[in-house]
Motif scaffolding. Structure first.
Motif, PDB file in Angstrom:
ATOM      1  N   PRO A  57       0.832  -1.211   0.000  1.00 47.21           N
ATOM      2  CA  PRO A  57       0.000   0.000   0.000  1.00 47.21           C
ATOM      3  C   PRO A  57       0.862   1.255   0.000  1.00 47.21           C
ATOM      4  O   PRO A  57       1.933   1.280   0.608  1.00 47.21           O
ATOM      5  CB  PRO A  57      -0.786  -0.091   1.315  1.00 47.21           C
ATOM      6  CG  PRO A  57      -0.573  -1.460   1.835  1.00 47.21           C
ATOM      7  CD  PRO A  57       0.663  -2.012   1.203  1.00 47.21           C
ATOM      8  N   VAL A  58       0.407   2.275  -0.681  1.00 49.24           N
ATOM      9  CA  VAL A  58       1.146   3.539  -0.718  1.00 49.24           C
ATOM     10  C   VAL A  58       1.335   4.080   0.692  1.00 49.24           C
ATOM     11  O   VAL A  58       2.384   4.622   1.023  1.00 49.24           O
ATOM     12  CB  VAL A  58       0.420   4.567  -1.612  1.00 49.24           C
ATOM     13  CG1 VAL A  58       1.093   5.924  -1.526  1.00 49.24           C
ATOM     14  CG2 VAL A  58       0.389   4.083  -3.043  1.00 49.24           C
ATOM     15  N   ASN A  59       0.345   3.894   1.540  1.00 49.80           N
ATOM     16  CA  ASN A  59       0.414   4.399   2.915  1.00 49.80           C
ATOM     17  C   ASN A  59       0.806   3.290   3.895  1.00 49.80           C
ATOM     18  O   ASN A  59       0.342   3.273   5.025  1.00 49.80           O
ATOM     19  CB  ASN A  59      -0.913   5.035   3.313  1.00 49.80           C
ATOM     20  CG  ASN A  59      -2.072   4.052   3.194  1.00 49.80           C
ATOM     21  OD1 ASN A  59      -1.908   2.938   2.708  1.00 49.80           O
ATOM     22  ND2 ASN A  59      -3.249   4.463   3.620  1.00 49.80           N
ATOM     23  N   PHE A  60       1.679   2.402   3.487  1.00 50.75           N
ATOM     24  CA  PHE A  60       2.144   1.286   4.309  1.00 50.75           C
ATOM     25  C   PHE A  60       2.880   1.838   5.534  1.00 50.75           C
ATOM     26  O   PHE A  60       3.998   2.328   5.445  1.00 50.75           O
ATOM     27  CB  PHE A  60       3.052   0.400   3.459  1.00 50.75           C
ATOM     28  CG  PHE A  60       3.565  -0.832   4.139  1.00 50.75           C
ATOM     29  CD1 PHE A  60       2.728  -1.656   4.863  1.00 50.75           C
ATOM     30  CD2 PHE A  60       4.900  -1.190   4.018  1.00 50.75           C
ATOM     31  CE1 PHE A  60       3.204  -2.807   5.470  1.00 50.75           C
ATOM     32  CE2 PHE A  60       5.385  -2.337   4.607  1.00 50.75           C
ATOM     33  CZ  PHE A  60       4.535  -3.146   5.345  1.00 50.75           C
ATOM     34  N   ALA A  61       2.242   1.774   6.688  1.00 50.15           N
ATOM     35  CA  ALA A  61       2.766   2.406   7.902  1.00 50.15           C
ATOM     36  C   ALA A  61       4.131   1.865   8.308  1.00 50.15           C
ATOM     37  O   ALA A  61       4.980   2.602   8.815  1.00 50.15           O
ATOM     38  CB  ALA A  61       1.772   2.235   9.053  1.00 50.15           C
ATOM     39  N   GLY A  67       6.215   1.885   0.068  1.00 48.98           N
ATOM     40  CA  GLY A  67       4.945   2.086  -0.616  1.00 48.98           C
ATOM     41  C   GLY A  67       5.053   3.113  -1.735  1.00 48.98           C
ATOM     42  O   GLY A  67       4.534   2.909  -2.837  1.00 48.98           O
ATOM     43  N   ARG A  68       5.742   4.202  -1.457  1.00 47.29           N
ATOM     44  CA  ARG A  68       5.932   5.227  -2.488  1.00 47.29           C
ATOM     45  C   ARG A  68       6.805   4.696  -3.627  1.00 47.29           C
ATOM     46  O   ARG A  68       6.550   4.963  -4.803  1.00 47.29           O
ATOM     47  CB  ARG A  68       6.555   6.486  -1.881  1.00 47.29           C
ATOM     48  CG  ARG A  68       5.597   7.259  -0.988  1.00 47.29           C
ATOM     49  CD  ARG A  68       6.177   8.606  -0.560  1.00 47.29           C
ATOM     50  NE  ARG A  68       7.482   8.499   0.073  1.00 47.29           N
ATOM     51  CZ  ARG A  68       7.675   8.359   1.377  1.00 47.29           C
ATOM     52  NH1 ARG A  68       6.649   8.298   2.204  1.00 47.29           N
ATOM     53  NH2 ARG A  68       8.895   8.281   1.866  1.00 47.29           N
ATOM     54  N   TRP A  69       7.832   3.922  -3.296  1.00 49.63           N
ATOM     55  CA  TRP A  69       8.733   3.375  -4.299  1.00 49.63           C
ATOM     56  C   TRP A  69       7.981   2.439  -5.238  1.00 49.63           C
ATOM     57  O   TRP A  69       8.154   2.499  -6.455  1.00 49.63           O
ATOM     58  CB  TRP A  69       9.894   2.644  -3.608  1.00 49.63           C
ATOM     59  CG  TRP A  69      10.895   2.058  -4.544  1.00 49.63           C
ATOM     60  CD1 TRP A  69      11.960   2.693  -5.119  1.00 49.63           C
ATOM     61  CD2 TRP A  69      10.947   0.700  -5.002  1.00 49.63           C
ATOM     62  NE1 TRP A  69      12.654   1.811  -5.910  1.00 49.63           N
ATOM     63  CE2 TRP A  69      12.060   0.588  -5.852  1.00 49.63           C
ATOM     64  CE3 TRP A  69      10.159  -0.424  -4.775  1.00 49.63           C
ATOM     65  CZ2 TRP A  69      12.403  -0.614  -6.481  1.00 49.63           C
ATOM     66  CZ3 TRP A  69      10.492  -1.611  -5.395  1.00 49.63           C
ATOM     67  CH2 TRP A  69      11.600  -1.703  -6.238  1.00 49.63           C
ATOM     68  N   VAL A  70       7.142   1.574  -4.673  1.00 48.29           N
ATOM     69  CA  VAL A  70       6.361   0.642  -5.498  1.00 48.29           C
ATOM     70  C   VAL A  70       5.454   1.428  -6.451  1.00 48.29           C
ATOM     71  O   VAL A  70       5.373   1.120  -7.642  1.00 48.29           O
ATOM     72  CB  VAL A  70       5.557  -0.335  -4.608  1.00 48.29           C
ATOM     73  CG1 VAL A  70       4.487  -1.063  -5.399  1.00 48.29           C
ATOM     74  CG2 VAL A  70       6.503  -1.334  -3.956  1.00 48.29           C
TER      75      VAL A  70
END
Length: 110
Positions: A57-61, A67-70
């Motif tokens: 998930p982009v917001n992977f805590a 998340g941003r890299w993916v």
């Protein structure tokens, strides 16, 4: 980034004296980006080992940068497939394909 802009004849803060100074000390222009990419790739492999998939998930805590890299890999791949300028290389696409990377995730295509 400034080096890349300069090499593309685009406005850049990189000057010829700065470029020459860095070249004089044998600065490796590719290492920083390659090391950062490899670090995130290794984190993605660990994520997949735990979860069984590459849909971070982009917001992977636990690891927001991953998340941003993916998301960035998917965006760059889409640009490449649309024959637009992209920073992803065929080698990196192949590497990600090797771990069954999910290139299209509906909520991540925007």
């Amino acid at each position: 980034r400034q080096y890349k802009l300069m090499m593309e004849n685009k406005p850049s803060l990189m000057t010829l004296p700065r470029l020459n100074a860095l070249n004089d000390i044998n600065f490796d222009w590719g290492v920083i980006n390659d090391e950062a990419w490899q670090k995130r790739y290794d984190e993605l492999k660990a994520f997949k080992a735990r979860t069984g998939h590459c849909r971070v998930p982009v917001n992977f805590a636990e690891n927001e940068a991953l998340g941003r890299w993916v998301r960035t890999q998917r965006r760059q791949y889409k640009l490449m497939m649309d024959n637009k300028p992209s920073q992803i290389t065929p080698s990196r696409v192949s590497t990600l394909n090797g771990i069954k990377f999910d290139w299209c995730v509906n909520n991540d295509e925007a």
